[in-house]
Design a protein around this motif. Structure first.
Motif, short mmCIF file in Angstrom:
data_model
loop_
_atom_site.label_atom_id
_atom_site.label_comp_id
_atom_site.label_asym_id
_atom_site.label_seq_id
_atom_site.Cartn_x
_atom_site.Cartn_y
_atom_site.Cartn_z
N ASP A 349 0.85 -1.16 0.12
CA ASP A 349 0.09 -0.06 0.13
C ASP A 349 0.85 1.19 0.01
OD1 ASP A 349 -2.46 -1.39 0.36
OD2 ASP A 349 -1.90 -1.78 2.34
N LEU A 350 2.02 1.39 0.97
CA LEU A 350 2.96 2.29 0.85
C LEU A 350 3.59 2.70 -0.34
CD1 LEU A 350 4.01 2.02 4.77
CD2 LEU A 350 2.02 2.87 3.69
N ARG A 351 3.89 1.49 -0.88
CA ARG A 351 4.76 1.66 -2.16
C ARG A 351 3.86 2.21 -3.28
NH1 ARG A 351 6.52 -4.55 -2.00
NH2 ARG A 351 8.39 -4.33 -0.74
N MET A 352 2.22 1.83 -3.25
CA MET A 352 1.55 2.10 -4.38
C MET A 352 1.30 3.65 -4.23
SD MET A 352 -2.52 0.94 -4.41
CE MET A 352 -1.92 -0.82 -3.80
N ALA A 353 1.28 4.18 -2.82
CA ALA A 353 0.97 5.48 -2.58
C ALA A 353 2.27 6.32 -3.07
CB ALA A 353 0.73 5.95 -1.22
N ALA A 354 3.56 5.83 -2.73
CA ALA A 354 4.93 6.47 -2.81
C ALA A 354 4.94 6.70 -4.11
CB ALA A 354 5.89 5.61 -2.02
N ASN A 355 4.58 5.68 -4.96
CA ASN A 355 4.78 5.54 -6.64
C ASN A 355 4.19 6.70 -7.13
OD1 ASN A 355 5.94 4.18 -8.80
ND2 ASN A 355 3.71 3.34 -9.28
N VAL A 356 2.82 7.11 -6.69
CA VAL A 356 2.32 8.27 -7.34
C VAL A 356 2.95 9.71 -6.73
CG1 VAL A 356 -0.06 9.55 -7.19
CG2 VAL A 356 -0.04 6.97 -7.36
N LEU A 357 3.41 9.42 -5.54
CA LEU A 357 3.78 10.67 -5.08
C LEU A 357 5.20 11.13 -5.51
CD1 LEU A 357 2.88 10.44 -1.12
CD2 LEU A 357 1.88 12.01 -2.76
N ASP A 358 6.07 10.26 -6.12
CA ASP A 358 7.31 10.35 -6.36
C ASP A 358 7.75 11.91 -7.22
OD1 ASP A 358 9.99 9.84 -5.94
OD2 ASP A 358 9.87 8.18 -7.39
N GLY A 359 8.40 12.67 -6.33
CA GLY A 359 8.65 14.01 -7.14
C GLY A 359 7.69 15.13 -7.01
N ARG A 360 6.43 14.70 -6.46
CA ARG A 360 5.42 15.68 -6.42
C ARG A 360 5.00 16.20 -5.14
NH1 ARG A 360 2.81 11.66 -9.61
NH2 ARG A 360 2.10 12.66 -11.97
N LYS A 361 4.65 17.26 -4.66
CA LYS A 361 4.22 17.95 -3.48
C LYS A 361 2.58 17.78 -3.21
CE LYS A 361 8.22 20.03 -2.46
NZ LYS A 361 8.86 19.34 -1.46
N VAL A 362 2.31 17.75 -1.97
CA VAL A 362 0.94 17.69 -1.39
C VAL A 362 0.57 19.28 -1.57
CG1 VAL A 362 -0.35 17.79 0.68
CG2 VAL A 362 1.36 16.07 0.38
N ALA A 363 -0.63 19.22 -2.03
CA ALA A 363 -1.36 20.44 -2.53
C ALA A 363 -1.45 21.41 -1.20
CB ALA A 363 -2.57 20.41 -3.08
N HIS A 364 -1.40 22.76 -1.54
CA HIS A 364 -1.62 23.69 -0.59
C HIS A 364 -2.65 23.63 0.26
CE1 HIS A 364 -0.43 27.40 1.70
NE2 HIS A 364 -1.67 27.84 1.35
N GLY A 365 -2.53 23.44 1.91
CA GLY A 365 -3.69 23.54 2.48
C GLY A 365 -4.04 21.99 2.82
N ALA A 448 -4.87 12.32 -4.56
CA ALA A 448 -5.71 13.35 -4.23
C ALA A 448 -4.98 14.40 -3.32
CB ALA A 448 -6.95 12.67 -3.30
N ALA A 449 -3.85 13.91 -2.71
CA ALA A 449 -3.32 14.77 -1.67
C ALA A 449 -2.35 15.77 -2.61
CB ALA A 449 -1.96 13.67 -1.07
N VAL A 450 -1.85 15.26 -4.13
CA VAL A 450 -1.06 16.35 -4.61
C VAL A 450 -1.96 17.12 -5.33
CG1 VAL A 450 0.81 14.77 -4.93
CG2 VAL A 450 -0.84 14.57 -6.69
N THR A 451 -3.22 16.86 -5.58
CA THR A 451 -4.06 17.90 -6.76
C THR A 451 -4.77 18.74 -5.87
OG1 THR A 451 -5.58 16.02 -6.91
CG2 THR A 451 -4.11 16.30 -8.81
N GLY A 452 -5.05 18.15 -4.74
CA GLY A 452 -6.10 18.72 -3.54
C GLY A 452 -7.46 18.52 -3.70
N HIS A 453 -7.62 17.77 -4.73
CA HIS A 453 -9.21 17.16 -5.13
C HIS A 453 -9.05 15.83 -5.56
CE1 HIS A 453 -8.55 17.98 -9.30
NE2 HIS A 453 -7.90 18.97 -8.68
N PHE A 454 -10.25 14.97 -5.56
CA PHE A 454 -10.01 13.92 -6.17
C PHE A 454 -9.67 13.89 -7.59
CE2 PHE A 454 -12.54 12.92 -2.42
CZ PHE A 454 -12.03 11.79 -1.73
N VAL A 455 -9.12 13.01 -7.92
CA VAL A 455 -8.59 12.69 -9.53
C VAL A 455 -8.47 11.29 -9.70
CG1 VAL A 455 -6.30 13.14 -8.65
CG2 VAL A 455 -6.85 13.65 -11.09
N ASP A 456 -8.68 10.84 -11.04
CA ASP A 456 -8.62 9.62 -11.55
C ASP A 456 -6.96 9.37 -11.64
OD1 ASP A 456 -8.31 6.98 -12.90
OD2 ASP A 456 -10.01 7.31 -14.09
#
Lengths: 460, 212
Positions: A349-365, A448-456
């Protein structure tokens, strides 16, 4: 006539019949800090724990996930944990408590240590005990009085269950995860729709799942109301169990392998009910309401009350969620993201999430946190550098426990906050009074964390 | 436990399906290590709403909660049943209950009476019409009788047996210890077994092992 896997396991564990109920032997009893009253009951009766070596305790529901070097801030939690320590010491029950290198969520710890294995019965004072069925065990969630019963007798009085097969054919598309399958199954069966059943998950899509994916799927049997969910053990299961710390070895392993390979539903067994679905048609899924069955594909819209079978209930749910119906799921903006819980806190699960996050930032707020399911999961993730991926993205990397799944400890969401959560329950107030939970997969939560809203997640 | 042959009292209508145990007993009260004193925390969040039925003085002192389907769903917390019982309820009437909640009710001596949805609505309407009118659930005849009607309710046979005879499950099972011991002798060698004295990392007491 043939028998189902659940029926075979049931018969293998049937000790006796007492006044209309079946007495089943429990091979593994998992204990956490929320059932002190069960030990209290033993003390009143002057009884020992019958099989301390088949009883294993941990601390998960009420533990802090922040700095653990300081004393607990919550005096009630501290007293509850202390009582578990004392009860385990008095009764000789092994405890993987705070400070232990195996501490973790009880449903992560069991499979991960190899204590949970095919062919056994498991009981635990927690409704998500069905999780352990992923390895081909018959696992029961029980209340405190029954915890006392198992502590005292190593047996459980139960009523027979009806047999339900969930057949999942085809293959999950890329970007669609076991969590999406679980949410889809719950939507099909209905919240409480499998009450009174043991659910066996079958079919090509289930066999193709890793053990961790199977754990996610069986975990959410509880949301359909099933006490028991299970999957027949196969090569995938045996390979997983074999390398666990407490797995049987040598001659015991050879015997186990022989016995476990026979654990399957007979070809001519009859289920009371069969539900079939195609994995290819499943999409990343998001819940919109206050039961786990209220979900839609991420490309969809929040249903209007008149589109729901129970309009009143849908209206109450929408009202609580701060929605009116008709909103596009991808337009829902988030305040918080939680990755964790007995559903989705394992290494994959953590790998799956980290894979999406890699190099991105959590959206402001957006406040985002990861709570690994156990100390071993946390250590492994750190060895793989996942903690760094999460931290760089702006996630908090925390200590293991149930955390914001139920918000018993200090991890509580605020009133009105909208949360993308990888947990299993979106009930009112579950993550904090007035907090609004949307259940998703770890990949969807990260997106969702990086865009600040749900996204496919397939489009990120 | 005392046998429960019948339950009589006034009703409180809770017109809502899928009431989960997180609502009945919110998590902040699960830190309590006692078995009593939960009554005041029942529906803690929902009671903030002045319109919530628990705040309606017409229904104060009700002993039978008439609820919606899938009552007691979700978490296995027996604290939910303790709370309802300690608040003053002897029975919950609903079209369906979750499995674990039903079992927890039996253990505590609360009657989880299953009635068809129409009958449930009739009872709720009767309570609304005349909050002082009572209802009786007779576990011997499985009849439910109220001012203006009567019907049949259902209880799982084994739950009924436990309630009618006030069975103590632990004592009941302890009576079969020789059968259990006999069963144990024939168990396979591959069963889980974790002896604290020989397994590193499993510790009892506050100094649980920290080295792998």
């Amino acid at each position: 006539m043939g028998k189902t896997l659940a029926q075979k396991l049931w018969e293998q564990h049937l000790v006796d019949r007492i006044r209309g109920r079946d007495l089943l032997y429990i091979d593994l009893h998992l204990v956490h800090e929320l059932s002190p009253q069960a030990f209290g009951g033993l003390d009143i009766r002057g009884l020992p724990v019958r099989r301390p070596a088949a009883t294993v305790a941990t601390m998960d529901h009420n533990v802090p996930t922040g700095d653990r070097s300081a004393p607990l801030r919550d005096p009630l939690a501290a007293a509850q944990l202390d009582l578990l320590r004392r009860n385990c010491a008095t009764h000789g029950v092994p405890l993987f408590g705070l400070g232990s290198h195996r501490q973790g969520i009880v449903h992560v710890l069991g499979p991960e240590t190899g204590l949970t294995r095919p062919g056994i019965t498991v009981a635990c004072g927690d409704s998500h005990t069905a999780t352990h069925g992923a390895l081909g065990a018959l696992a029961f969630g029980i209340g405190t009085s029954q915890v006392e019963q198992v502590l005292a007798t190593q047996c459980l009085l139960v009523n027979p269950l009806r047999q339900l097969a969930v057949e999942v054919d085809g293959a999950l598309p890329v970007g669609v995860t076991p969590k999406d399958l679980a949410l889809t199954v719950v939507r099909l069966l209905g919240f409480g729709g499998a009450t009174g059943y043991a659910v066996e998950y079958r079919g090509a899509a289930v066999r193709a799942l890793s053990v961790e994916g199977r754990l996610t799927l069986c975990n959410m049997s509880a949301e359909a109301g099933a006490r028991v969910g299970l999957i027949a053990p196969d090569d995938t299961t045996l390979a997983y169990v074999r390398e666990r710390r407490f797995a049987p070895i040598d001659e015991a392993w050879r015997e186990a392998e022989r016995d476990w390979r026979a654990l399957r539903t007979d070809g001519d067994a009859a289920f009371d009910r069969v539900v079939s679905l195609r994995a290819d048609e499943i999409e990343p899924t998001v819940t919109w309401g206050t039961t786990p069955a209220m979900s839609v594909p991420v490309g969809g819209r929040v249903p209007k009350p008149e589109e729901s079978p129970n309009g009143n209930q849908a209206e109450q749910a929408l009202d609580y969620m701060g929605l009116v119906g008709g909103e596009r799921i991808v337009d829902l903006r988030l305040d918080r993201v939680f990755i964790g819980s007995c559903t989705n806190s394992r290494i994959e699960d953590l790998r799956m999430a980290a894979n999406v996050l890699d190099g991105r930032k959590v959206a402001h707020g957006v406040k985002a946190m990861v709570v690994p399911g156990s100390v071993p999961v946390k250590i492994q993730a750190e060895q793989e550098g996942l903690d760094e991926v999460f931290r760089r993205a702006g996630f908090e990397w925390r200590e293991p426990g149930c955390s914001l799944c139920l918000g018993m400890n200090e991890d509580v969401a605020e009133r009105g906050e909208r949360i993308a959560s990888t947990s299993n329950r979106n009930f009112e107030g579950r993550q904090g009074a007035g907090a609004r939970t949307h259940l998703v997969s770890p990949a969807m939560a990260a997106a969702a964390a990086v865009t600040g809203h749900f996204v496919d997640v397939r489009e990120v | 436990m005392e046998p429960v042959l019948w339950v009589r009292g006034r009703m409180m209508p809770l017109v809502r399906d899928d009431v989960d145990t997180d609502q009945i007993m919110p998590k902040q009260f699960l830190s309590r290590v006692e078995r009593d004193g939960f009554g005041e925390f029942v529906f803690h969040e929902w009671r903030r709403d002045p319109e919530f039925v628990f705040n309606d003085p017409r229904f104060s002192g009700a002993r039978i909660l008439v609820a919606g389907s899938n009552f007691g769903s979700g978490s296995s917390r027996e604290h939910a049943v303790w709370g309802l019982q300690q608040y003053g309820f002897d029975a919950v009437v609903a079209p369906s209950f979750s499995d674990i909640f039903t079992g927890n009710c039996a253990q505590a001596g609360v009657v989880p009476a299953v009635v068809p949805p129409e009958l449930c609505r009739s009872l709720q309407a009767a309570a609304e019409r005349d909050p002082d009118s009572g209802v009786e659930l007779d576990l011997t005849t499985m009849r439910v009788m109220w001012t203006g009607g009567s019907g049949t309710f259902h209880l799982d046979d084994q739950v009924r047996e436990v309630l009618l005879h006030g069975l103590d499950d632990v004592a009941l099972v302890l009576g079969q210890l020789d059968v259990i011991t006999q069963y144990e002798r024939a168990r396979p060698a591959w069963m889980p077994h974790l002896d604290v004295s020989v397994v590193p990392g499993a510790a009892v007491g506050p100094d649980a092992g920290t080295t792998p």
